[in-house]
Design a protein around this motif. Structure first.
Motif, PDB file in Angstrom:
ATOM      1  N   GLY A 632      19.505  93.389  73.965  1.00 35.96           N
ATOM      2  CA  GLY A 632      20.653  93.611  73.849  1.00 35.96           C
ATOM      3  C   GLY A 632      21.419  94.334  75.245  1.00 35.96           C
ATOM      4  N   PHE A 638      20.508  86.865  75.206  1.00 37.39           N
ATOM      5  CA  PHE A 638      20.465  85.439  74.516  1.00 37.39           C
ATOM      6  C   PHE A 638      19.883  84.533  74.885  1.00 37.39           C
ATOM      7  CE2 PHE A 638      23.743  88.596  72.692  1.00 37.39           C
ATOM      8  CZ  PHE A 638      23.196  88.687  71.326  1.00 37.39           C
ATOM      9  N   SER A 667      29.389  94.570  66.140  1.00 41.83           N
ATOM     10  CA  SER A 667      29.366  92.817  66.198  1.00 41.83           C
ATOM     11  C   SER A 667      28.056  92.425  66.901  1.00 41.83           C
ATOM     12  CB  SER A 667      30.780  92.371  66.941  1.00 41.83           C
ATOM     13  OG  SER A 667      31.930  92.699  66.025  1.00 41.83           O
ATOM     14  N   VAL A 668      27.746  93.050  67.917  1.00 42.27           N
ATOM     15  CA  VAL A 668      26.387  92.936  68.701  1.00 42.27           C
ATOM     16  C   VAL A 668      25.311  92.918  67.732  1.00 42.27           C
ATOM     17  CG1 VAL A 668      24.936  93.570  70.250  1.00 42.27           C
ATOM     18  CG2 VAL A 668      27.449  93.724  70.975  1.00 42.27           C
ATOM     19  N   ARG A 670      25.341  92.827  64.338  1.00 41.46           N
ATOM     20  CA  ARG A 670      25.425  91.514  63.463  1.00 41.46           C
ATOM     21  C   ARG A 670      24.869  90.355  64.121  1.00 41.46           C
ATOM     22  NH1 ARG A 670      30.107  91.997  62.396  1.00 41.46           N
ATOM     23  NH2 ARG A 670      29.808  93.405  60.467  1.00 41.46           N
ATOM     24  N   ALA A 671      25.429  90.019  65.160  1.00 41.46           N
ATOM     25  CA  ALA A 671      24.924  88.713  66.148  1.00 41.46           C
ATOM     26  C   ALA A 671      23.493  88.800  66.331  1.00 41.46           C
ATOM     27  CB  ALA A 671      25.838  88.589  67.247  1.00 41.46           C
ATOM     28  N   ILE A 672      22.659  89.701  66.883  1.00 41.82           N
ATOM     29  CA  ILE A 672      21.399  89.791  67.021  1.00 41.82           C
ATOM     30  C   ILE A 672      20.672  89.469  65.786  1.00 41.82           C
ATOM     31  CG2 ILE A 672      19.625  91.401  67.664  1.00 41.82           C
ATOM     32  CD1 ILE A 672      21.471  92.662  69.662  1.00 41.82           C
ATOM     33  N   THR A 673      21.021  90.159  64.629  1.00 39.05           N
ATOM     34  CA  THR A 673      20.393  89.767  63.607  1.00 39.05           C
ATOM     35  C   THR A 673      20.331  88.410  63.161  1.00 39.05           C
ATOM     36  OG1 THR A 673      20.804  92.262  62.879  1.00 39.05           O
ATOM     37  CG2 THR A 673      20.270  90.641  61.206  1.00 39.05           C
ATOM     38  N   GLU A 674      21.588  87.857  63.119  1.00 34.16           N
ATOM     39  CA  GLU A 674      21.757  86.420  62.465  1.00 34.16           C
ATOM     40  C   GLU A 674      20.992  85.435  63.454  1.00 34.16           C
ATOM     41  OE1 GLU A 674      26.008  85.901  62.500  1.00 34.16           O
ATOM     42  OE2 GLU A 674      26.404  87.087  60.728  1.00 34.16           O
ATOM     43  N   ILE A 675      21.182  85.699  64.706  1.00 33.57           N
ATOM     44  CA  ILE A 675      20.171  84.764  65.614  1.00 33.57           C
ATOM     45  C   ILE A 675      18.748  85.072  65.244  1.00 33.57           C
ATOM     46  CG2 ILE A 675      19.732  84.408  68.034  1.00 33.57           C
ATOM     47  CD1 ILE A 675      22.516  85.097  68.586  1.00 33.57           C
TER      48      ILE A 675
END
Length: 722
Positions: A632, A638, A667-668, A670-675
């Motif tokens: 990140g 990504f 938010s970053v 959360r986004a990393i975890t979801e991806i």
């Protein structure tokens, strides 16, 4: 052969013949020595057998001028002298020795002189007997007297004449002038030699029977010259001494009585030959020793490829300047920019050719008095006989010359640029190691700034100080590797929520035990220097050996491990030999490869994405897993998620530290975890310092956490004992 040389030879030959005749004090006496033979042999050695013709002409003129009825006597004399000379030259040609200023060459020359004298005596006395000359009646004693007279003339005259004719240029193989006495020593020797001959001459008027004993004084001075003066001085002194003593005896001067009996003459000639021979042997010996010493010194201080003085010569010169008094100099440390590209693209032979060509260029680009040394593969040291702005201008001139230089090699046009670091050399201040370190650090700074430029060493420069500190750390890292001063620490990586208790998951952290103080130094102090000086791969291999060695020595503890994370440097990611090393090391280890997780940084992977993915794939086949560290933090994280086949995303600690005050950080994460979950990867949040952060990270879906709030690093022994 030129008319000038022939005329010179004939005139000198006639003069020496006259000198020999002048030493005859009575009609029943004969000359003790024949110096003209030595002159003839020297010219023939220098110019070849053809010099027998001028010798024959000189002998003909001699007998025409000094003999009332030359006739057959001229023929006998020419035959004897030319025959002896031809025999000596053929003997030397057969033995094949050209170095007369050596022990072997000197003894061969002596053998040739003895052969020449004997042949000349046999032919001469035999010829005199045939024409009815009374001198031929006592054949063997007369032959011996003739031969000894010629031999004495050769020993006295040939070395001096040969050295005068050679006019050898000073070379690295010859002894340097500094090896001999200076002008004062030479003048003192010349005065003492003159006074010693005058002493013999004046002492003889006292009618002492032992005045010949004083001959040891000039001989001792000639021996001294053989040790302290150049060979030409010894040869000259020996010639003068031999001629002076022989003529004093022959003329009955200074109380000497010319020998009348054949036996007395033979004894005296043997004595004089030995007296003249000993200094010549000593001269050849000392000259050969000096020559060998100069050759060894030259080889030890000269670079074989370029012919320039090498690092040893540079160190001697620099230390000498530092220890001297006088005006400051400037040291320039020159290193080629990106020289490995030449070796890799055109071959190492091309690189060597370029180095030789640029070395010649450097020699022609310097001002008179400046010097250049080759101190490494593509590294040169320049000594400018100036300082300040003038030294900068000279260094810039060198840089422009290197930049514009082109040379051809096997269809390629080779070129390069260079960087120079300048440091002022002040006599009486500083030391050699400090001076070289400053110039080297300045050169490296110039290379890091893009190359093809110069940088001046300044202790107040932050960049230069940083470079110097890094160099010192590089030395300490190598010492730590050699002395096994690195120690392993472990930090837990714990699962949030369900799944805990599946075995130990930890990261290996490296510490350096400082010699002397015993302090443990964190990696932040030495890893930057290791990466700067390409020591990362060495450290990685050392750590892998330490980890596997510990696990092999503690099998019970090793069975409790589920994952052992080891950091991998960017250098190892580009190292072609790393995968074979790991394969070989794992093949003889009891610790399974699937328990090893290599942590790589995003920046090291992006340096060469294709090579990184190939290494990951190869190590995966061994069973190893991978984690992408500091995920990140880059701009393209990504984009490369699917390209880099890793198992774990370690979320950059900066986002974790800021998540309580920054919605963007949350938010970053959360986004990393979801991806990651979409890609069926695991996430680890770094720098989790409190339990509250752990609760928030679990709410965001993070799988595991690592940080001081969870577990502080411990030595590996303590970690498994807890």
């Amino acid at each position: 052969m030129t008319w000038g040389k022939v005329t010179t030879f004939v005139v000198l030959y006639l003069a020496l013949c006259y000198l020999a005749l002048a030493s005859i004090g009575a009609p029943d006496q004969v000359s003790l020595l024949w110096p003209a033979s030595g002159l003839a042999l020297a010219f023939a050695l220098r110019y070849g057998l053809i010099w027998c013709l001028p010798l024959a002409v000189a002998l003909f003129l001699f007998h025409s001028l000094f003999e009332r009825e030359p006739g057959l006597l001229t023929v006998v004399s020419i035959g004897a002298n030319v025959g002896g000379l031809v025999a000596a030259l053929l003997y030397l040609r057969w033995r094949g020795e050209e170095r007369m200023l050596s022990i072997r060459g000197g003894f061969l020359l002596l053998q040739a002189a003895m052969l020449m004298s004997l042949v000349s005596g046999l032919v001469g006395i035999g010829g005199l007997g045939l024409i009815g000359d009374p001198a031929g009646n006592l054949f063997w004693p007369s032959v011996l007297q003739w031969a000894l007279g010629d031999l004495l003339g050769i020993v006295c005259i040939t070395p001096a004449t040969l050295l005068a004719l050679s006019r050898t240029r000073e070379s690295v193989e010859a002894a340097a002038e500094l090896d001999y006495a200076g002008a004062r020593g030479k003048l003192l020797w010349l005065v003492l030699l003159t006074l010693s001959l005058l002493l013999i001459f004046m002492s003889g008027f006292g009618r002492s029977s032992y005045v010949l004993g004083l001959s040891v004084v000039p001989v001792a001075l000639v021996v001294w010259s053989a040790i302290r003066l150049p060979p030409i001085w010894t040869a000259f002194g020996n010639a003068v001494t031999g001629l002076a003593i022989a003529n004093m005896i022959g003329l009955g001067l200074s109380g000497f009585e010319p020998p009348t009996e054949m036996t007395d003459r033979l004894y005296l000639l043997v004595f004089l030959v030995l007296l003249a021979l000993f200094p010549m042997i000593l001269m050849a010996s000392t000259h050969e020793i000096r020559k060998s010493s100069r050759q060894l010194f030259h080889r030890a201080t000269t670079d074989i490829d370029t012919g320039l003085p090498n690092r040893t010569a540079f160190e001697v010169t620099a230390r000498g300047l530092l220890d001297s008094t006088g005006a400051p100099w400037t040291l320039g440390y020159l290193d080629f920019d990106h020289f490995t590209l030449v070796n890799d693209t055109a071959s190492h032979a091309a690189g060597d050719a370029l180095i030789k060509a640029v070395a010649s260029l450097l020699g022609t680009s310097l001002y008179p008095g400046d010097r250049v040394f080759r101190i490494g593969g593509d590294e040169f040291a320049l000594l400018f006989q100036c300082q300040g702005r003038e030294a900068e201008l000279r260094a810039e001139r060198v840089l422009r010359a290197v930049e514009s230089f082109r040379t051809g090699w096997d269809g390629h046009i080779l070129s390069t640029t260079a960087s120079i670091g300048l440091a002022t050399l002040k006599p009486g201040q500083g030391d050699y190691a400090q001076l070289l370190s400053q110039a080297d650090a300045a050169c490296f700074t110039a290379k890091e700034l893009g190359g093809n430029r110069l940088c001046i060493a300044d202790q107040n420069s932050a960049a230069l100080q940083d470079r110097t500190d890094a160099m010192q750390w590089a030395v300490r890292i190598r010492q730590a590797l050699n002395q096994n001063l690195f120690e392993l620490h472990c930090q837990d990586i714990r699962t949030l929520g369900d799944g805990a208790g599946q075995g130990r998951h930890f990261e290996i952290l490296l510490r350096l035990r400082e010699p002397g103080s015993g302090r443990l130094l964190p990696p932040g102090l030495f890893i930057p220097a290791a990466e700067r000086f390409q020591l990362g791969p060495k450290i990685d291999r050392h750590v892998i050996d330490l980890v596997l060695g510990w696990m092999e020595a503690h099998p019970a503890e090793a069975r409790t491990v589920s994952a052992c994370a080891i950091n991998l440097s960017a250098g190892s990611m580009q190292d072609e030999s790393f995968a074979p090393f790991l394969r070989e090391r794992l093949s003889r280890s009891s610790f399974p490869a699937y328990k090893i997780i290599f942590e790589i940084t995003e920046t090291s992977a992006m340096h060469d994405l294709a090579h990184a993915q190939a290494l990951i794939a190869e190590l995966r086949r061994l069973g190893c897993r991978f984690a992408l560290d500091d995920f990140g933090s880059g701009f393209c994280s990504f984009k490369y998620l699917q390209t880099l086949d890793v198992d774990i995303f370690k979320i950059d600690g900066g986002f974790v530290r800021d998540m309580q005050t920054s919605e963007l950080s949350q938010s970053v994460i959360r986004a990393i975890t979801e991806i990651a979950h979409v890609l069926k990867k695991t996430t680890v949040a770094e720098h989790c310092e409190t339990e509250e952060l752990g609760t928030q990270l679990r709410a965001l879906g993070v799988d595991k956490v690592q940080g001081f709030g969870i577990h502080r690093p411990q030595p590996i022994d303590d970690y498994f004992a807890a």
